[in-house]
Design a protein around this motif. Structure first.
Motif, PDB file in Angstrom:
ATOM      1  N   ASN A   1       0.829  -1.203   0.000  1.00  0.00           N
ATOM      2  CA  ASN A   1       0.000   0.000   0.000  1.00  0.00           C
ATOM      3  C   ASN A   1       0.865   1.255   0.000  1.00  0.00           C
ATOM      4  O   ASN A   1       0.592   2.215  -0.733  1.00  0.00           O
ATOM      5  N   MET A   2       1.924   1.271   0.805  1.00  0.00           N
ATOM      6  CA  MET A   2       2.839   2.413   0.853  1.00  0.00           C
ATOM      7  C   MET A   2       3.526   2.619  -0.496  1.00  0.00           C
ATOM      8  O   MET A   2       3.678   3.743  -0.969  1.00  0.00           O
ATOM      9  N   ARG A   3       3.930   1.519  -1.123  1.00  0.00           N
ATOM     10  CA  ARG A   3       4.581   1.599  -2.434  1.00  0.00           C
ATOM     11  C   ARG A   3       3.630   2.152  -3.479  1.00  0.00           C
ATOM     12  O   ARG A   3       4.016   2.983  -4.310  1.00  0.00           O
ATOM     13  N   SER A   4       2.377   1.709  -3.428  1.00  0.00           N
ATOM     14  CA  SER A   4       1.377   2.187  -4.384  1.00  0.00           C
ATOM     15  C   SER A   4       1.107   3.669  -4.200  1.00  0.00           C
ATOM     16  O   SER A   4       1.028   4.432  -5.174  1.00  0.00           O
ATOM     17  N   ILE A   5       0.982   4.119  -2.942  1.00  0.00           N
ATOM     18  CA  ILE A   5       0.724   5.535  -2.654  1.00  0.00           C
ATOM     19  C   ILE A   5       1.899   6.390  -3.108  1.00  0.00           C
ATOM     20  O   ILE A   5       1.726   7.483  -3.661  1.00  0.00           O
ATOM     21  N   ARG A   6       3.114   5.880  -2.880  1.00  0.00           N
ATOM     22  CA  ARG A   6       4.305   6.621  -3.299  1.00  0.00           C
ATOM     23  C   ARG A   6       4.330   6.809  -4.814  1.00  0.00           C
ATOM     24  O   ARG A   6       4.647   7.890  -5.321  1.00  0.00           O
ATOM     25  N   GLU A   7       3.998   5.767  -5.544  1.00  0.00           N
ATOM     26  CA  GLU A   7       3.983   5.851  -7.002  1.00  0.00           C
ATOM     27  C   GLU A   7       2.900   6.801  -7.497  1.00  0.00           C
ATOM     28  O   GLU A   7       3.127   7.591  -8.421  1.00  0.00           O
ATOM     29  N   LEU A   8       1.725   6.738  -6.880  1.00  0.00           N
ATOM     30  CA  LEU A   8       0.626   7.611  -7.291  1.00  0.00           C
ATOM     31  C   LEU A   8       0.924   9.078  -6.977  1.00  0.00           C
ATOM     32  O   LEU A   8       0.438   9.981  -7.653  1.00  0.00           O
ATOM     33  N   GLY A   9       1.742   9.310  -5.958  1.00  0.00           N
ATOM     34  CA  GLY A   9       2.075  10.682  -5.580  1.00  0.00           C
ATOM     35  C   GLY A   9       3.172  11.296  -6.420  1.00  0.00           C
ATOM     36  O   GLY A   9       3.418  12.508  -6.332  1.00  0.00           O
ATOM     37  N   HIS A  10       3.814  10.481  -7.243  1.00  0.00           N
ATOM     38  CA  HIS A  10       4.913  10.995  -8.082  1.00  0.00           C
ATOM     39  C   HIS A  10       4.320  11.520  -9.392  1.00  0.00           C
ATOM     40  O   HIS A  10       4.246  10.816 -10.392  1.00  0.00           O
ATOM     41  N   THR A  11       3.878  12.770  -9.378  1.00  0.00           N
ATOM     42  CA  THR A  11       3.192  13.345 -10.534  1.00  0.00           C
ATOM     43  C   THR A  11       3.998  14.492 -11.131  1.00  0.00           C
ATOM     44  O   THR A  11       4.865  15.070 -10.483  1.00  0.00           O
ATOM     45  N   TYR A  12       3.682  14.805 -12.391  1.00  0.00           N
ATOM     46  CA  TYR A  12       4.344  15.895 -13.108  1.00  0.00           C
ATOM     47  C   TYR A  12       3.277  16.904 -13.547  1.00  0.00           C
ATOM     48  O   TYR A  12       2.202  16.517 -14.013  1.00  0.00           O
ATOM     49  N   THR A  13       3.597  18.180 -13.409  1.00  0.00           N
ATOM     50  CA  THR A  13       2.608  19.226 -13.665  1.00  0.00           C
ATOM     51  C   THR A  13       2.981  20.168 -14.816  1.00  0.00           C
ATOM     52  O   THR A  13       2.127  20.884 -15.327  1.00  0.00           O
ATOM     53  N   GLN A  14       4.262  20.186 -15.222  1.00  0.00           N
ATOM     54  CA  GLN A  14       4.682  21.062 -16.314  1.00  0.00           C
ATOM     55  C   GLN A  14       4.225  20.492 -17.656  1.00  0.00           C
ATOM     56  O   GLN A  14       3.955  19.296 -17.786  1.00  0.00           O
TER      57      GLN A  14
END
Length: 355
Positions: free
Chosen positions: A14-27
């Motif tokens: 679950n922690m690994r999944s949340i970490r991956e989902l939180g790695h986002t790009y906005t530019q």
């Protein structure tokens, strides 16, 4: 016991999944070029990372319309200037015709945008120096040159281990089939030449010999001398594309490293000797081979994908992280970082043209 173990494993996943989902790009990003390399290697990574790709630029109006249909949310265009005048675009990936790279890169830099430029970034040393001057004149943006072997997982392991070991010599074989469509030195041999200068630093040419076969195959034999290691290279288009080979063996005080096509890295510890007498001749011990890196073809994860092992994934992620200020600007991958290889290619060209 089983309950607690399952709970720990579940929490970790679950922690690994949340970490991956939180790695986002906005530019916002743009891609210039839509050839086979882009479709096969660059776009899959851009899509996996979910980089907000706003434009794909090409030279065909027909392709531009098809791009807009195939890639949802992406605008196909034939106008580079339209992209460069768009203030919302922060980073531009350039993987067009290599002959156009220098001019496109110059315009991207002048527009104040970050640049990822596929190899070769330009055609010669003069063009490279001109691009470097342009960066100095218009300000330093985030720039990454896409020589993907630098970013391969095996490279990271090899670099770390070589720092603490006395280096002796290396042997590099880079063998492909015929290459009638371009300049083999600039388009193909730039890879091994860049790799050895990246690993071992500036090189002086001790020996250079060239051979050309009747069907157009070119073979280049080189002996290069770096600050603390000497190497032999065989670079050739006189073999086969179906059985292309790339192997680098490095002899150190601790043993020998063997890197095979960026897919596997092995280490064989050096056998002991007393007064120059090899103990392996006296005591028949089995040779020890330690596997330091290799893809697991059984487990279909992203880490076992060839896009990862060849370095394509990391080179794009490094660039995007720079643009998004998620990592410091790493000048180890910018235009200045390829000066050594262009100087080397220029000297090779001068040596071979005199013969």
């Amino acid at each position: 016991m089983g309950y607690y173990l399952d709970n720990i494993i579940g929490r970790y996943k679950n922690m690994r999944s949340i970490r991956e989902l939180g790695h986002t790009y906005t530019q916002q990003y743009a891609l210039v070029g839509i050839g086979n390399h882009c479709v096969s290697n660059l776009l899959p990574v851009i899509q996996y990372l979910q980089l907000p790709l706003k434009y794909i630029c090409c030279t065909s109006e027909k392709k531009a319309k098809l791009i807009s249909q195939k890639y949802k949310g992406v605008k196909g265009t034939t106008s580079l200037h339209h992209i460069l005048n768009d203030d919302t675009v922060s980073g531009v990936f350039v993987a067009a015709n290599p002959h156009a790279h220098s001019q496109i890169a110059s315009e991207v830099i002048k527009a104040g945008k970050s640049l990822f430029i596929e190899k070769p970034p330009c055609e010669n040393e003069r063009e490279l120096n001109s691009l470097i001057d342009t960066v100095k004149l218009y300000g330093s943006q985030h720039i990454v040159v896409g020589l993907q072997r630098r970013f391969a997982p095996a490279t990271q392991i090899l670099q770390k281990r070589l720092r603490s070991e006395g280096k002796r010599h290396y042997h590099y074989r880079y063998l492909t089939g015929l290459y009638p469509e371009g300049d083999a030195l600039l388009d193909l041999f730039i890879h091994p030449l860049d790799y050895v200068t990246f690993l071992f630093g500036e090189a002086k040419i001790k020996v250079v010999e060239t051979m050309t076969s009747k069907d157009g195959g070119q073979t280049l034999f080189l002996m290069l001398e770096h600050q603390n290691i000497t190497g032999m290279l065989e670079l050739s288009t006189d073999y086969s594309w179906q059985d292309a080979q790339e192997q680098l063996s490095i002899s150190t005080d601790n043993g020998q490293y063997l890197l095979d096509r960026m897919e596997r890295l092995d280490f064989a510890p050096r056998h002991s000797a007393i007064l120059g007498i090899p103990l392996e001749k006296i005591f028949q011990n089995k040779a020890t081979i330690v596997n330091l890196y290799g893809r697991n073809g059984f487990v279909p994860t992203i880490g076992n994908n060839q896009i990862i092992s060849q370095g394509f994934f990391s080179e794009i992620q490094v660039f995007a992280d720079m643009v998004e200020n998620k990592r410091d600007d790493d000048h180890a991958f910018d235009l200045e970082s390829v000066k050594q290889v262009y100087t080397l290619m220029s000297k090779i060209h001068n040596c071979t043209s005199k013969k």
